[in-house]
Design a protein around this motif. Sequence first.
Motif, mmCIF file in Angstrom:
data_model
loop_
_atom_site.group_PDB
_atom_site.id
_atom_site.type_symbol
_atom_site.label_atom_id
_atom_site.label_comp_id
_atom_site.label_asym_id
_atom_site.label_seq_id
_atom_site.Cartn_x
_atom_site.Cartn_y
_atom_site.Cartn_z
ATOM 1 N N VAL B 216 0.622 -1.169 0.009
ATOM 2 C CA VAL B 216 0.028 0.100 0.100
ATOM 3 C C VAL B 216 0.965 1.281 0.110
ATOM 4 C CG1 VAL B 216 -1.728 1.331 1.180
ATOM 5 C CG2 VAL B 216 -1.845 -1.242 1.324
ATOM 6 N N THR B 217 0.324 2.192 -0.871
ATOM 7 C CA THR B 217 1.052 3.653 -0.552
ATOM 8 C C THR B 217 0.119 4.448 -0.389
ATOM 9 O OG1 THR B 217 2.594 2.792 -2.545
ATOM 10 C CG2 THR B 217 2.569 5.387 -2.226
ATOM 11 N N PRO B 218 0.524 5.427 0.719
ATOM 12 C CA PRO B 218 -0.643 6.192 1.148
ATOM 13 C C PRO B 218 -1.048 7.406 0.191
ATOM 14 C CG PRO B 218 1.285 6.160 2.799
ATOM 15 C CD PRO B 218 1.519 5.323 1.535
ATOM 16 N N TYR B 219 -2.239 7.805 0.218
ATOM 17 C CA TYR B 219 -3.007 8.702 -0.583
ATOM 18 C C TYR B 219 -3.554 9.716 0.298
ATOM 19 C CZ TYR B 219 -5.412 10.027 -4.741
ATOM 20 O OH TYR B 219 -5.994 10.910 -5.824
ATOM 21 N N LEU B 220 -3.487 10.987 -0.333
ATOM 22 C CA LEU B 220 -3.797 11.996 0.188
ATOM 23 C C LEU B 220 -3.992 12.191 1.630
ATOM 24 C CD1 LEU B 220 -7.102 12.632 -2.040
ATOM 25 C CD2 LEU B 220 -4.922 13.626 -2.274
ATOM 26 N N ALA B 223 -2.883 6.980 5.612
ATOM 27 C CA ALA B 223 -1.897 6.112 5.202
ATOM 28 C C ALA B 223 -2.183 4.811 5.481
ATOM 29 C CB ALA B 223 -0.777 6.378 6.529
#
Lengths: 448, 422
Positions: B216-220, B223
């Motif tokens: 997973v890569t954090p978004y906006l 996390a």
Amino acid sequence: MGALEKAFYSPVGKAVSAKAGLKEPPRLRRGRTWPDGPIVLASIGGGDLASRTMRLLGRATEEPVVDEGESAPGYGSRIGALVVDATAATRIDQLEELRALLRPAVRAIERSGRIVVLARPAAGDWEAQAVARALDGINRTVGKELRGGATATLLEVAPDAGPGDLVSTLGFVLQGRSAFVDGQRWHVDAANQAQDPLAERPLDGRTIVVTGAARGIGAAIARTLARDGARIVAIDIPPAGEALAAVANEVGGTALQLDITAADAGLRIASHVAQRGERIHGIVHNAGITRDKMLVNTDAQRWASVLEVNLAAQMRINEVLLDPATAGGIEDGGRVIGIASTSGLAGNKGQTNYAASKAGVAGLVAAMAPDLAARAITVNAVAPGFIETEMTGRIPFVQREVFRRSNSLSQGGRPEDVAETIGYLLDPSSQGVTGQVIRVCGQNLVGA
Amino acid sequence: MTHNAVVVGGNRTPFAKAGGPFAQASNHDLLTAALDGLVARFGLAGERIGEVAAGAVLKHPKDFNLTREAVLSSALSPATPACDLQQACGTGLETTIYIANKIRLGQIESGIAGGVDSTSDAPITVSDPLRRTLLKANSARSAMDRIKPFASVRPSHLKPQAPSVTEPRTGLSMGEHQALTTERWGISREEQDELAAASHHHLAAAWDDGFFDDLVTPYLRVAGDAILRADTSVEKLAKLRPAFGGEHGTMTAGNSTALSDGAATALLASEEWAAAHHMPVLAKVVDAEVAAVDHPGGDDLLLGPVAAAGRMLERQGLTLDDFDLIEIHEAFASTVLTTLKAWDDEDYCRGLGLDGKLGTIDRARLNVTGSSLAVGHPFAATGARIVPTLAKLLHQRGAGSKGLISMCAAGGQGVVAILEAV
């Protein structure tokens, strides 16, 4: 930006502050650029290391103007740099020769010009050692007197070092890459380097690990090293992953979401690198945190977290990566870079924990360097002063304006200034530079 | 020439509740973010990938080329081709099958499968009468003719039409359909709440372990999965009121998936490509199958995967016991529970034309890092969430470990696949 800050930077505000004596800071020459004007070369006592190194750099040099008469002579036009080979200077009367060279040069030096003195590390009789130290005093003072973004540097070169050992250092100092390095002195040892010219992309095809790479100085390090050809492994904590991915993609590297304080951090870095069939040329331990409080308010938790992230974690990671048995570890001839801080070297109110960790980094590189010399691994640190980042942007305006002007260049440095210095230390031909702490602080008024 | 198609890894955004932190993000934004995180993880910036296949269930007409446009916005080489696929909630698995098949046939060497959905970015359309009026006005030649058609517009025509997830042939929503199935198969409220609580607890434990650090890569600034309730319990879930099946229904907001926003991607390649590019190899795609039931004729809408799994296992000569891990998409807790019951029902399986029942599974092998109830279910993304997750889990267990994925989808369909650790 607050109202006061807006007013200060408005045309009217600038005019008022200029009248009050606050000059617009000079614009610094940056990047892989050479001085515009001629590079003047001089020698005291007949040393020829500087001239041989200049030839290797492929830069033409001119004869110096020497102040010998009654009226001070001038160059007539701006000069780009003065390089003085003082490697044979051991007597007090030879310091007069240096004065006679410096006086016309300081007057004629262009904006972002360079005064560079090559000397030997203190050795020999009492007078010779006193003279060696005197050169340091001269260098520091010239740095403070130079204007327009010009800088002074003293390089202490080991007696058996050749031009191949010095080329990356002298190239770095003369080029715009050293824009924010001023009034500094460091050592260059003999490393028996081939007499190769300055490389345009010295890190071509080499894997460099950068921690704390998602933003600020770390992101600038990744960009600058990628420009120099490095394959970047960009590391930051998982919550910073979005910005980290953007940096990794921008520089064509890979992103590794990892908390460096994890027990297996070193192994995870190594396995990431090994998976890609590579070994590490260099690691830049850039990740760091602050938990500022006056000592009377600093509890064990604030103390521990800063020392853990800024010092203990990189020691654990180094231990794993420096084990020759670790696949994806640091190769022989590799580089370890720590980030110290002027706060650590000079002390800073409200930062006992931070100063401990950053002075600790300076102590660490000095301790590691001799132990790793047999494997040709160099260990160095850079110590940034006031650098314009998101983090320092949060310092209240007036305080920030005072901080950024409290150095010989009257301005804050840029993240890329720190990055360029790291790039110089990572350069394979900087083999003779180890155990050093180079301040990137514009000769900050504090921090020796 | 045939090749092994292997899962190299994956990347997704965190998933979040519709109207939540990703409310302002479009499908395009979400899919681009998921792709960029994947590119960064595997150092693919500027690389030309064989093909990217992804899709969305709720899609604006302007997003007719959603995946290709996301590729162009991403750090991938613009010479990377892409297409949109859609198989309702099975989209992310169907794109995996499509890419894996092309790799196995040697048509491409690398590919990215993905899916995205944003119920916050759902296409709002106009009513049929208003659309006819607008078209008529548009084709008129004079200004007067252009105005005239609007005289027939009634206030009711102006109401925007939000998309719904009702089955066109039955008029029932998916939850209403599942409520019928739940009752027919005698699935209790307690069982459903237990499964939901386990999903949250498994997901929370996996996050704590750092399992998702490379998935997973954090978004906006989000996390982690925002729907996850680590502290939920059977007791807490038991307090919720029924959402489907009337006042005595057993399906609640707690044991049904929430409308979600998110995007997921999986990087697939031939073993040769992975080796040449120094990429990790987690698991190979062994087989896949899609099946459908006659739900307008009364069949259980979401039990399509039963026939799909049965036929695939028979073809492979495998039984449920051969699988180290099983992922059953948690559209509803009761979907998972009825699927398990149906697998173990001799009559039901024979009725599907299978040789007999598939049998039971050890629940300790089911959805071990949580599934859609806890993670959320951005429809098209879920399959591409499960594939890399399962591939990583199998890889951790060692070469030869097998995993089964079972996903129900609208229209009475089911998509299943087998992964095996390399």
